[in-house]
Design a protein around this motif. Structure first.
Motif, mmCIF file in Angstrom:
data_model
loop_
_atom_site.group_PDB
_atom_site.id
_atom_site.type_symbol
_atom_site.label_atom_id
_atom_site.label_comp_id
_atom_site.label_asym_id
_atom_site.label_seq_id
_atom_site.Cartn_x
_atom_site.Cartn_y
_atom_site.Cartn_z
ATOM 1 N N VAL A 60 0.836 -1.204 0.000
ATOM 2 C CA VAL A 60 0.000 0.000 0.000
ATOM 3 C C VAL A 60 0.867 1.249 0.000
ATOM 4 N N LEU A 61 1.940 1.225 0.786
ATOM 5 C CA LEU A 61 2.762 2.412 0.975
ATOM 6 C C LEU A 61 3.742 2.645 -0.164
ATOM 7 N N THR A 62 4.182 1.580 -0.812
ATOM 8 C CA THR A 62 5.188 1.702 -1.864
ATOM 9 C C THR A 62 4.585 2.337 -3.117
ATOM 10 N N GLY A 63 5.270 3.349 -3.625
ATOM 11 C CA GLY A 63 4.854 3.968 -4.880
ATOM 12 C C GLY A 63 3.767 5.011 -4.746
ATOM 13 N N ARG A 64 3.313 5.283 -3.522
ATOM 14 C CA ARG A 64 2.301 6.317 -3.323
ATOM 15 C C ARG A 64 2.906 7.491 -2.575
ATOM 16 N N ASP A 65 2.688 8.678 -3.074
ATOM 17 C CA ASP A 65 3.019 9.896 -2.345
ATOM 18 C C ASP A 65 1.720 10.375 -1.695
ATOM 19 N N PHE A 66 1.615 10.200 -0.380
ATOM 20 C CA PHE A 66 0.336 10.461 0.278
ATOM 21 C C PHE A 66 0.047 11.950 0.426
ATOM 22 N N SER A 67 1.066 12.769 0.433
ATOM 23 C CA SER A 67 0.801 14.211 0.403
ATOM 24 C C SER A 67 0.143 14.587 -0.919
ATOM 25 N N ASP A 68 0.696 14.077 -2.032
ATOM 26 C CA ASP A 68 0.091 14.346 -3.336
ATOM 27 C C ASP A 68 -1.314 13.749 -3.426
ATOM 28 N N TYR A 69 -1.488 12.560 -2.847
ATOM 29 C CA TYR A 69 -2.802 11.918 -2.847
ATOM 30 C C TYR A 69 -3.840 12.827 -2.184
ATOM 31 N N LEU A 70 -3.508 13.364 -1.010
ATOM 32 C CA LEU A 70 -4.461 14.208 -0.292
ATOM 33 C C LEU A 70 -4.657 15.545 -0.995
ATOM 34 N N ARG A 71 -3.606 16.069 -1.592
ATOM 35 C CA ARG A 71 -3.772 17.300 -2.375
ATOM 36 C C ARG A 71 -4.793 17.089 -3.492
ATOM 37 N N ALA A 72 -4.587 16.009 -4.251
ATOM 38 C CA ALA A 72 -5.463 15.728 -5.384
ATOM 39 C C ALA A 72 -6.873 15.376 -4.941
ATOM 40 N N ALA A 73 -7.012 14.821 -3.734
ATOM 41 C CA ALA A 73 -8.325 14.429 -3.220
ATOM 42 C C ALA A 73 -9.139 15.615 -2.731
ATOM 43 N N GLY A 74 -8.523 16.801 -2.718
ATOM 44 C CA GLY A 74 -9.290 17.988 -2.371
ATOM 45 C C GLY A 74 -8.703 18.860 -1.279
ATOM 46 N N LEU A 75 -7.639 18.415 -0.620
ATOM 47 C CA LEU A 75 -7.088 19.218 0.471
ATOM 48 C C LEU A 75 -6.165 20.323 -0.022
ATOM 49 N N GLY A 76 -5.543 20.114 -1.189
ATOM 50 C CA GLY A 76 -4.666 21.137 -1.747
ATOM 51 C C GLY A 76 -3.427 21.381 -0.893
#
Length: 239
Positions: free
Chosen positions: A208-224
């Motif tokens: 789950v953690l490999t290959g994901r940038d979770f800051s970018d994920y949350l930005r794109a999900a609407g948090l900016g």
């Protein structure tokens, strides 16, 4: 605030502070986030302990059919926010990833891909909560809570090893919860199921953690960018 991660509140056995975990540029702030099982069984003394710990907001990830009456009244100044993390209307998703899968990290990756808006809603509620600590919970404090905690910690740069250890601690504490309630602990069944799928908890979490940038994920999900900055300001003690 600094101190013990595992918290002793009368009526909870799977409660712990995320404080002290090393993150990118600092450590998770003590008292900022507590993870736990459903706090409905807290005694008056237990709620007093939660309040003294600094918690002022409860984020409830459970479904409506899981609602339990509180054994003792919540403090008058405590705010509870319910976020329905499991969308029951998406029958296609749960037909594939419900059942045994949903008691393991195997469903985390597909869930993150399918429901970024719900993840961002839960994280956004934490960011926007009134000053004070936030207690995040589901039913047993392991799977849905574990998903949101994983996102929080990964977005702040906590290592995969520390995230996996935090997840594993829920199994050890849940065993106590089940014993106290006279229920069977499901850890052995979960690990047997994972073995059938050719994996383990730690390997599933690593995927789950490999290959994901979770800051970018949350930005794109609407948090900016503002949301990520607010998350860091709320949860991170700089080095």
């Amino acid at each position: 605030m600094s101190g013990q991660r595992v918290l002793d509140f009368d009526g909870l056995v799977n409660a712990r502070d995320l404080g002290g975990l090393p993150a990118a540029g600092g450590r998770i702030r003590w008292g900022a986030v507590v993870r736990a099982e459903n706090p409905a069984k807290l005694s008056a003394t237990g709620w007093e302990g939660v309040w003294r710990h600094g918690v002022r907001t409860i984020i409830d990830l459970t479904c409506e059919h899981e609602a339990e009456p509180d054994l003792a009244p919540r403090p008058a100044g405590m705010t509870t926010i319910r976020i329905l993390l499991d969308d029951p209307s998406d029958t296609e998703f749960w037909a594939r990833w419900g059942g045994a899968h949903s008691g393991t990290p195997l469903y985390y990756g597909p869930y993150l891909d399918r429901f970024p808006g719900l993840v961002a809603e839960a994280v956004g509620a934490l960011i926007r909560a009134e000053p004070g600590g936030v207690l995040v919970h589901c039913g047993g404090g392991r799977d849905r809570t574990g998903l949101i905690v994983l996102v929080l910690l990964a977005a702040l740069g906590v290592s995969a090893a520390d995230i996996a250890e935090d997840y594993a601690l829920s199994h050890r504490r849940r065993a106590e919860l089940c014993a106290a309630a006279g229920l069977d602990d499901d850890t052995a069944r979960i690990r047997a199921f994972l073995a059938e799928q050719g994996t383990t908890e730690s390997r599933a979490l690593d995927e789950v953690l490999t290959g994901r940038d979770f800051s970018d994920y949350l930005r794109a999900a609407g948090l900016g960018d503002e949301g990520i900055a607010a998350l860091r300001a709320r949860l991170l003690d700089p080095a």
